[in-house]
Design a protein around this motif. Structure first.
Motif, PDB file in Angstrom:
ATOM      1  N   ARG A  63       0.509  -1.412  -0.081  1.00 23.38           N
ATOM      2  CA  ARG A  63       0.282  -0.132  -0.526  1.00 23.38           C
ATOM      3  C   ARG A  63       0.727   1.094   0.542  1.00 23.38           C
ATOM      4  O   ARG A  63       1.776   1.111   0.606  1.00 23.38           O
ATOM      5  CB  ARG A  63      -0.839  -0.008   1.294  1.00 23.38           C
ATOM      6  N   SER A  64       0.561   2.050  -0.507  1.00 24.45           N
ATOM      7  CA  SER A  64       1.073   3.846  -0.803  1.00 24.45           C
ATOM      8  C   SER A  64       0.015   4.791  -0.895  1.00 24.45           C
ATOM      9  O   SER A  64      -1.266   4.786  -1.188  1.00 24.45           O
ATOM     10  CB  SER A  64       2.120   4.005  -1.837  1.00 24.45           C
ATOM     11  N   GLU A  65       0.065   5.975  -0.567  1.00 25.67           N
ATOM     12  CA  GLU A  65      -0.174   7.256  -1.288  1.00 25.67           C
ATOM     13  C   GLU A  65      -1.147   7.244  -2.292  1.00 25.67           C
ATOM     14  O   GLU A  65      -2.409   7.389  -2.793  1.00 25.67           O
ATOM     15  CB  GLU A  65      -0.580   9.023  -0.617  1.00 25.67           C
ATOM     16  N   GLU A  66       0.188   7.004  -2.979  1.00 25.53           N
ATOM     17  CA  GLU A  66       0.298   6.670  -5.005  1.00 25.53           C
ATOM     18  C   GLU A  66      -0.510   5.684  -5.575  1.00 25.53           C
ATOM     19  O   GLU A  66      -1.111   5.569  -6.502  1.00 25.53           O
ATOM     20  CB  GLU A  66       1.195   7.202  -5.301  1.00 25.53           C
ATOM     21  N   GLY A  67      -1.286   4.359  -4.408  1.00 26.18           N
ATOM     22  CA  GLY A  67      -1.572   3.203  -4.889  1.00 26.18           C
ATOM     23  C   GLY A  67      -0.767   1.804  -4.876  1.00 26.18           C
ATOM     24  O   GLY A  67       0.114   2.000  -4.088  1.00 26.18           O
ATOM     25  N   PRO A  68      -0.847   0.447  -5.150  1.00 28.03           N
ATOM     26  CA  PRO A  68      -0.877  -0.116  -4.740  1.00 28.03           C
ATOM     27  C   PRO A  68       1.140  -0.040  -5.579  1.00 28.03           C
ATOM     28  O   PRO A  68       1.228   0.262  -6.884  1.00 28.03           O
ATOM     29  CB  PRO A  68      -0.947  -1.981  -5.504  1.00 28.03           C
ATOM     30  N   ARG A  69       1.757  -0.440  -4.928  1.00 28.71           N
ATOM     31  CA  ARG A  69       3.166  -0.232  -5.303  1.00 28.71           C
ATOM     32  C   ARG A  69       3.743  -1.236  -5.746  1.00 28.71           C
ATOM     33  O   ARG A  69       3.336  -3.050  -4.598  1.00 28.71           O
ATOM     34  CB  ARG A  69       4.197   0.131  -4.425  1.00 28.71           C
ATOM     35  N   LEU A  70       4.891  -2.143  -6.212  1.00 27.55           N
ATOM     36  CA  LEU A  70       5.476  -3.292  -6.326  1.00 27.55           C
ATOM     37  C   LEU A  70       7.129  -3.785  -6.245  1.00 27.55           C
ATOM     38  O   LEU A  70       7.879  -2.845  -6.573  1.00 27.55           O
ATOM     39  CB  LEU A  70       5.423  -4.201  -7.876  1.00 27.55           C
ATOM     40  N   VAL A  71       6.688  -4.126  -5.161  1.00 25.88           N
ATOM     41  CA  VAL A  71       8.904  -4.486  -3.948  1.00 25.88           C
ATOM     42  C   VAL A  71       9.161  -5.875  -3.796  1.00 25.88           C
ATOM     43  O   VAL A  71       8.273  -6.581  -4.296  1.00 25.88           O
ATOM     44  CB  VAL A  71       8.760  -3.432  -3.209  1.00 25.88           C
ATOM     45  N   THR A  72      10.268  -6.058  -4.415  1.00 23.80           N
ATOM     46  CA  THR A  72      10.394  -6.915  -3.689  1.00 23.80           C
ATOM     47  C   THR A  72      10.793  -7.106  -1.988  1.00 23.80           C
ATOM     48  O   THR A  72      10.442  -6.338  -1.444  1.00 23.80           O
ATOM     49  CB  THR A  72      12.292  -6.798  -3.814  1.00 23.80           C
ATOM     50  N   ARG A  73      10.619  -7.924  -2.175  1.00 20.89           N
ATOM     51  CA  ARG A  73      10.395  -8.448  -0.403  1.00 20.89           C
ATOM     52  C   ARG A  73      11.243  -8.250   1.105  1.00 20.89           C
ATOM     53  O   ARG A  73      11.111  -8.013   1.987  1.00 20.89           O
ATOM     54  CB  ARG A  73      10.340 -10.142  -0.161  1.00 20.89           C
ATOM     55  N   THR A  74      12.502  -8.531   0.023  1.00 17.96           N
ATOM     56  CA  THR A  74      13.751  -8.679   0.865  1.00 17.96           C
ATOM     57  C   THR A  74      14.627  -7.090   1.036  1.00 17.96           C
ATOM     58  O   THR A  74      15.177  -6.384   1.764  1.00 17.96           O
ATOM     59  CB  THR A  74      14.657  -9.577   0.923  1.00 17.96           C
ATOM     60  N   THR A  75      15.522  -7.082  -0.834  1.00 22.76           N
ATOM     61  CA  THR A  75      16.025  -5.748  -0.424  1.00 22.76           C
ATOM     62  C   THR A  75      15.226  -4.649  -0.925  1.00 22.76           C
ATOM     63  O   THR A  75      15.930  -3.496  -1.006  1.00 22.76           O
ATOM     64  CB  THR A  75      16.633  -6.180  -2.352  1.00 22.76           C
ATOM     65  N   ARG A  76      13.653  -4.616  -0.818  1.00 21.23           N
ATOM     66  CA  ARG A  76      12.622  -3.309  -0.765  1.00 21.23           C
ATOM     67  C   ARG A  76      12.866  -2.244  -1.951  1.00 21.23           C
ATOM     68  O   ARG A  76      13.028  -1.546  -2.264  1.00 21.23           O
ATOM     69  CB  ARG A  76      13.509  -1.994   0.398  1.00 21.23           C
ATOM     70  N   MET A  77      13.496  -3.179  -3.333  1.00 23.18           N
ATOM     71  CA  MET A  77      13.733  -2.575  -4.804  1.00 23.18           C
ATOM     72  C   MET A  77      11.730  -2.388  -4.761  1.00 23.18           C
ATOM     73  O   MET A  77      11.069  -3.279  -5.463  1.00 23.18           O
ATOM     74  CB  MET A  77      14.099  -3.101  -6.093  1.00 23.18           C
ATOM     75  N   ASP A  78      12.264  -0.922  -5.398  1.00 20.10           N
ATOM     76  CA  ASP A  78      10.648  -0.919  -6.262  1.00 20.10           C
ATOM     77  C   ASP A  78      10.432  -1.081  -7.733  1.00 20.10           C
ATOM     78  O   ASP A  78      11.753  -0.187  -8.055  1.00 20.10           O
ATOM     79  CB  ASP A  78      10.475   1.419  -5.892  1.00 20.10           C
ATOM     80  N   LEU A  79       9.678  -1.742  -7.947  1.00 20.36           N
ATOM     81  CA  LEU A  79       9.729  -1.934  -9.514  1.00 20.36           C
ATOM     82  C   LEU A  79       8.796  -1.577 -10.524  1.00 20.36           C
ATOM     83  O   LEU A  79       7.939  -1.758 -11.258  1.00 20.36           O
ATOM     84  CB  LEU A  79      10.108  -3.603  -9.406  1.00 20.36           C
ATOM     85  N   THR A  80       7.807  -0.198  -8.945  1.00 21.99           N
ATOM     86  CA  THR A  80       6.599  -0.102  -9.536  1.00 21.99           C
ATOM     87  C   THR A  80       6.462   0.619 -11.110  1.00 21.99           C
ATOM     88  O   THR A  80       5.705   0.400 -12.092  1.00 21.99           O
ATOM     89  CB  THR A  80       5.666   0.534  -9.392  1.00 21.99           C
ATOM     90  N   GLY A  81       7.522   1.163 -11.163  1.00 28.04           N
ATOM     91  CA  GLY A  81       7.042   2.255 -12.566  1.00 28.04           C
ATOM     92  C   GLY A  81       8.519   1.176 -13.651  1.00 28.04           C
ATOM     93  O   GLY A  81       7.571   1.588 -15.009  1.00 28.04           O
ATOM     94  N   ARG A  82       9.036   0.860 -13.953  1.00 22.50           N
ATOM     95  CA  ARG A  82       9.889  -0.198 -14.397  1.00 22.50           C
ATOM     96  C   ARG A  82       8.484  -1.399 -15.048  1.00 22.50           C
ATOM     97  O   ARG A  82       7.899  -1.613 -16.694  1.00 22.50           O
ATOM     98  CB  ARG A  82      10.405  -1.413 -14.011  1.00 22.50           C
TER      99      ARG A  82
END
Length: 324
Positions: free
Chosen positions: A72-91
């Protein structure tokens, strides 16, 4: 000119179906494995041309890879890696937009519950990893479905339901037949013939939209070819997207029976079978097979050639569930 229904030529129209590559047995899952689905590969596969897609691989994540989840985020769901927390939403959203823009298929089967490809029930977590607060679509599949709202879409889990399976396959093959028409050098008479052959199939879904499609056909000779094709395609797909119910099927079966010249005994037999279908005692395959058997001779050609009686290859055997 497209092939007449019931001929080997029309059965040769093969749908193009996009599919999550792991469902075909490709080792692209996060753990280097796959999720091969036997209905897709062994039953449906011989009759369609697959277009395998794996968003994670196309996004350069490789396999094996770190697992992903939606947060969850204010901009809507974000796609992230579970451990390293890399945000892949834009990609991922960029990839989905490009894929959706070039997509030219008759249906899509997504991987169930995937954070990228699920079509429902995908959990959305809080950043602290707390249990899901709500359910969502996959980040990739959601964009594809938004850009193609009339595209037949299912996941492999829902295709275990015989009613959903039949509905999906019926729509896929109908989309393919229409695509074969509009991509060719069609004339108004071809569209008239196509619409006439699909009359009972469309009536089983939505009589009002069937008549709307008929008005598009009636104006085919007076309107620009591209406009007619676009309008008919949209209305045809909307019609099939409406659920075919038992009552509508009964009306179609009775309509077809009324067009056949049968003696009183045979007519009574068909009426009894239609009543049994309506009561939930026999599957739709029983009255349709009986009517198709009686639709012999030149006088019954209109009924015999209706796509309603063979909306997909008979070998798929998808009408053998009783109505509910």
């Amino acid at each position: 000119m497209i092939n007449e229904p019931g001929t080997a030529g029309e059965q040769a129209v093969r749908p193009r179906v996009a599919v999550s590559a792991c469902l075909l047995g490709e080792p692209v899952r996060y753990n280097g494995g796959h999720s091969r689905d036997r209905f897709l590969t062994d039953v449906l596969g011989p009759y369609v041309d697959w277009v395998p897609v794996c968003p994670e691989m196309e996004a350069g994540l490789g396999t094996p890879r770190e697992t992903l989840r939606q947060e969850r985020s204010e901009e809507g769901p974000r796609l992230v890696t579970r451990t390293t927390r890399m945000d892949l939403t834009g990609r991922m959203t960029g990839l989905a937009a490009r894929r959706a823009a070039e997509l030219d298929v008759d249906g899509y089967v997504f991987k169930a519950k995937s954070p990228t490809c699920g079509i429902h029930g995908v959990p959305v977590y809080r950043p602290d990893g707390a249990p899901a607060e709500r359910r969502s679509k996959g980040l990739f599949s959601g964009i594809v479905m938004e850009r193609h709202p009339l595209l037949p879409v299912e996941d492999e889990g829902r295709l275990h339901d015989p009613l959903l399976r039949e509905s999906f396959v019926e729509r896929v093959f109908a989309h393919a037949r229409l695509r074969a028409l509009v991509e060719g050098d069609w004339r108004p008479r071809d569209l008239i013939s196509f619409h006439a052959r699909h009359k009972m199939q469309l009536l089983a879904h939505d009589p009002v939209l069937y008549r709307e499609a008929g008005r598009v056909v009636a104006a085919a000779g007076a309107r620009p070819r591209e406009e007619v094709a676009a309008r008919y395609t949209e209305t045809f797909r909307r019609t099939l997207a409406t659920k075919a119910a038992t009552g509508k099927n009964v009306n179609v079966l009775q309509h077809c029976l009324g067009m056949l010249d049968l003696d009183p005994v045979r007519r009574a037999d068909v009426v009894d079978v239609i009543d049994a279908y309506q009561a939930g005692l026999v599957p739709l395959s029983v009255p349709t097979t009986l009517l198709r058997h009686h639709a012999r001779g030149e006088a019954a050609a209109y009924v015999r050639d209706q796509t309603y009686f063979s909306p997909y290859p008979d070998a798929l055997r998808l009408r053998h569930h009783v109505p509910r």
